[in-house]
Design an enzyme around this catalytic site. Structure first.
Site, PDB file in Angstrom:
ATOM      1  N   LYS A 175       0.834  -1.214   0.000  1.00  0.00           N
ATOM      2  CA  LYS A 175       0.000   0.000   0.000  1.00  0.00           C
ATOM      3  C   LYS A 175       0.869   1.265   0.000  1.00  0.00           C
ATOM      4  CE  LYS A 175      -2.903   3.147   0.404  1.00  0.00           C
ATOM      5  NZ  LYS A 175      -4.241   3.372   0.823  1.00  0.00           N
TER       6      LYS A 175
ATOM      7  N   CYS B 147      -3.314  10.887   1.951  1.00  0.00           N
ATOM      8  CA  CYS B 147      -2.638   9.617   1.669  1.00  0.00           C
ATOM      9  C   CYS B 147      -1.287   9.822   1.006  1.00  0.00           C
ATOM     10  CB  CYS B 147      -3.524   8.778   0.760  1.00  0.00           C
ATOM     11  SG  CYS B 147      -5.226   8.767   1.314  1.00  0.00           S
TER      12      CYS B 147
HETATM   13  N1  SAJ Z   1      -2.039  15.053  -8.365  1.00  0.00           N
HETATM   14  C1  SAJ Z   1      -1.231  15.818  -9.177  1.00  0.00           C
HETATM   15  N2  SAJ Z   1      -0.934  15.349 -10.415  1.00  0.00           N
HETATM   16  C2  SAJ Z   1      -1.405  14.145 -10.885  1.00  0.00           C
HETATM   17  C3  SAJ Z   1      -2.217  13.359 -10.042  1.00  0.00           C
HETATM   18  C4  SAJ Z   1      -2.515  13.844  -8.781  1.00  0.00           C
HETATM   19  O1  SAJ Z   1      -0.776  16.915  -8.812  1.00  0.00           O
HETATM   20  O2  SAJ Z   1      -1.099  13.803 -12.027  1.00  0.00           O
HETATM   21  C5  SAJ Z   1      -2.349  15.526  -6.998  1.00  0.00           C
HETATM   22  C6  SAJ Z   1      -3.837  15.744  -6.756  1.00  0.00           C
HETATM   23  O3  SAJ Z   1      -4.252  16.989  -7.200  1.00  0.00           O
HETATM   24  C7  SAJ Z   1      -3.902  15.618  -5.247  1.00  0.00           C
HETATM   25  C8  SAJ Z   1      -2.852  14.546  -4.956  1.00  0.00           C
HETATM   26  O4  SAJ Z   1      -2.008  14.517  -6.079  1.00  0.00           O
HETATM   27  O5  SAJ Z   1      -3.536  16.819  -4.601  1.00  0.00           O
HETATM   28  C9  SAJ Z   1      -3.399  13.157  -4.683  1.00  0.00           C
HETATM   29  O6  SAJ Z   1      -4.491  12.887  -5.532  1.00  0.00           O
HETATM   30  P1  SAJ Z   1      -4.734  11.459  -6.224  1.00  0.00           P
HETATM   31  O7  SAJ Z   1      -5.976  11.582  -7.024  1.00  0.00           O
HETATM   32  O8  SAJ Z   1      -3.523  11.029  -6.958  1.00  0.00           O
HETATM   33  O9  SAJ Z   1      -4.865  10.448  -5.029  1.00  0.00           O
HETATM   34  P2  SAJ Z   1      -5.741  10.400  -3.657  1.00  0.00           P
HETATM   35  O10 SAJ Z   1      -4.902  10.965  -2.555  1.00  0.00           O
HETATM   36  O11 SAJ Z   1      -7.087  10.967  -3.858  1.00  0.00           O
HETATM   37  O12 SAJ Z   1      -5.899   8.816  -3.491  1.00  0.00           O
HETATM   38  C10 SAJ Z   1      -4.730   8.013  -3.444  1.00  0.00           C
HETATM   39  C11 SAJ Z   1      -4.925   6.848  -4.451  1.00  0.00           C
HETATM   40  N3  SAJ Z   1      -3.653   6.153  -4.629  1.00  0.00           N
HETATM   41  C12 SAJ Z   1      -3.130   5.917  -5.862  1.00  0.00           C
HETATM   42  O13 SAJ Z   1      -3.667   6.306  -6.891  1.00  0.00           O
HETATM   43  C13 SAJ Z   1      -1.857   5.152  -5.909  1.00  0.00           C
HETATM   44  C14 SAJ Z   1      -5.998   5.896  -3.914  1.00  0.00           C
HETATM   45  O14 SAJ Z   1      -6.114   4.759  -4.745  1.00  0.00           O
HETATM   46  C15 SAJ Z   1      -5.663   5.472  -2.466  1.00  0.00           C
HETATM   47  O15 SAJ Z   1      -6.650   4.598  -1.949  1.00  0.00           O
HETATM   48  C16 SAJ Z   1      -5.621   6.716  -1.621  1.00  0.00           C
HETATM   49  O16 SAJ Z   1      -4.550   7.535  -2.107  1.00  0.00           O
HETATM   50  C17 SAJ Z   1      -5.359   6.297  -0.173  1.00  0.00           C
HETATM   51  O17 SAJ Z   1      -6.332   6.285   0.603  1.00  0.00           O
HETATM   52  O18 SAJ Z   1      -4.243   5.920   0.138  1.00  0.00           O
END
Ligand code: SAJ
Length: 422
Positions: free
Chosen positions: A221, A275
């Site tokens: 994870k 996360c």
């Molecule tokens: N972000 C970027 N650029 C990107 C993708 C995301 O700047 O290309 C930023 C987003 O704006 C945000 C942050 O990253 O601020 C995180 O967003 P996210 O959509 O990537 O992820 P979370 O935090 O909503 O959810 C993540 C997910 N993990 C992965 O995709 C590996 C989710 O599947 C997990 O269950 C969750 O963390 C968790 O609970 O750990």
């Protein structure tokens, strides 16, 4: 539902616990949802929700209405206990396992032989073993499983309770679909625990279920989120390089991604949420000498909001009595969640500098967080912000911002941190 799993006690009714509790309650399980927050418990027992997630309100209303889900501040006897409480980091970036320990000790007096205890909270390596240790400390009369390397099918001594780690991996905004569809990694303290947990998840998961050890599941994870963090850090670093070299980063990434084996993520104002901005630190904390890239990625992403502030302040300096409109406060698009949001950090830092009037547009909230309103930040509708602003900073790519009239933007200095208007 299979016999032996009728009653489920879910510890923690947050972004993971409540969707899980209401989903399985609608599948016929008798669920007791437990939260330390009395207000949360009362809201749920009225059929309401305290968090925003598509369709969660419908699911909770139906689960509570049918009597299958009852919330309480105290746990009760059950066949399965799911621990879904927060695992934050301390200011020193070390893990804070207080909530997991409290939840484990709280269920201990209710755990009976044959029960299954599942840790879903994202946790540093070794936490599931700690859960087993806390449980056996509270209940020396119960036999708890002993960690095996996963190769063995039997435990050194017969265990009376089953203990496994099954990390949640759902994406906020798509939680209800992903709870069912995603593959699940289940790490048992021993093989029997993993098998038992598989039987339980098979009742409502349609994705594939893969068994491993508790330690591997824990690191799996953390690895998933660290991998995403490193990917975003690469994109964020590129955005800084492009700014320096006068290259449009969005065009660059679009072009590079035409290569069949390149898939660069999107730069932004920083990484938020509960996360990705947190979990990689658990790896760094466990292996500080080795986790060099993972640490640097965290530092690159944590540095991005300050860079955005500097750009906005430089833009505002071109005006007398400047007005800055910040579009979006949530940690990512189309959610209301402000936790660890880089946008909040940026707005706060801007307001603290007192260099301009700061307006915020966030359609998903009705009230600003207290620290921001105390600094004089104003929450305004999109139209009012665009009318008054000299500088428009797009901090979150919410759907509603995509349709902003480009003609209006032409008269402003625009800092588009998400590439929505490119
Ligand atoms: N972000 C970027 N650029 C990107 C993708 C995301 O700047 O290309 C930023 C987003 O704006 C945000 C942050 O990253 O601020 C995180 O967003 P996210 O959509 O990537 O992820 P979370 O935090 O909503 O959810 C993540 C997910 N993990 C992965 O995709 C590996 C989710 O599947 C997990 O269950 C969750 O963390 C968790 O609970 O750990």
């Amino acid at each position: 539902m299979k016999p032996g799993f009728e009653r489920v006690c879910v510890m923690g009714l947050g972004y993971i616990g409540l969707p899980t509790a209401s989903l399985i309650a609608n599948r016929g399980f008798h669920v007791r949802g437990v939260d330390v927050n009395r207000e949360t418990v009362e809201t749920i027992n009225r059929g309401g929700v305290h968090i925003v997630e598509p369709d969660l309100d419908i699911l909770v209303r139906s689960a509570v209405g049918s009597g299958q889900l009852v919330a309480d501040t105290e746990p009760a006897p059950a066949d399965v206990f799911i621990i879904a409480v927060p695992t934050p980091i301390c200011p020193s970036h070390g893990p804070d396992l207080t909530y997991v320990e409290q939840a484990t000790r709280a269920i201990a007096s209710h755990v009976a032989p044959g029960n299954l205890v599942i840790l879903e909270s994202t946790s540093p390596v070794g936490t599931t073993e700690k859960v087993a240790a806390w449980l056996s400390e509270e209940r020396p009369d119960l036999r708890t499983p002993v960690a095996t390397d996963g190769a063995s099918d039997t435990t050194p001594r017969e265990a009376q309770v089953f203990i496994a780690h099954c990390p949640e991996r759902v994406l906020p905004g798509q939680i209800l679909r992903e709870l069912v569809d995603n593959d699940r990694v289940i790490g048992g303290i021993d093989r029997a625990s993993a098998e038992r947990a598989r039987e339980f998840y098979e009742c409502f998961v349609s994705g594939e279920i893969v068994l491993t050890t508790a330690r591997t599941a824990e690191l799996c994870k953390l690895t998933e989120n660290a991998s995403r963090d490193v990917g975003i850090a690469f994109a964020n670093e590129l955005s800084l390089i492009c700014e320096k070299l006068g290259v449009n980063v969005w065009e660059l990434i679009g072009l590079a991604n035409r290569h069949p084996r390149v898939n660069i993520l999107r730069p932004g104002p920083g990484v938020g949420g509960h996360c990705i901005a947190v979990d990689p630190w658990f790896i760094v904390d466990s292996a500080p000498e080795e986790a060099r890239l993972i640490r640097t990625a965290r530092e690159v992403n944590d540095g991005k909001p300050h860079h955005v502030v500097r750009s906005i302040v430089a833009a505002a300096a071109r005006f007398r009595d400047p007005v800055i409109a910040c579009l979006g406060l949530a940690f990512k698009a189309n959610v209301d969640d402000l936790r660890e949001s880089p946008a909040v950090e940026i707005v706060k830092e801007l307001a603290e500098r007192h260099a301009a009037r700061v307006l915020v547009v966030e359609p998903h909230i009705r009230k600003l967080p207290a620290p921001l309103s105390a600094l004089g930040v104003e929450l305004v509708p999109l139209g009012a912000a665009l009318e008054q602003a000299d500088v428009v900073a797009l901090l979150v790519d919410h759907r509603v911002f995509a349709s902003v009239d480009k003609e209006v933007l032409l008269r402003k200095v625009v800092i588009d941190t998400r590439g929505l208007w490119q």
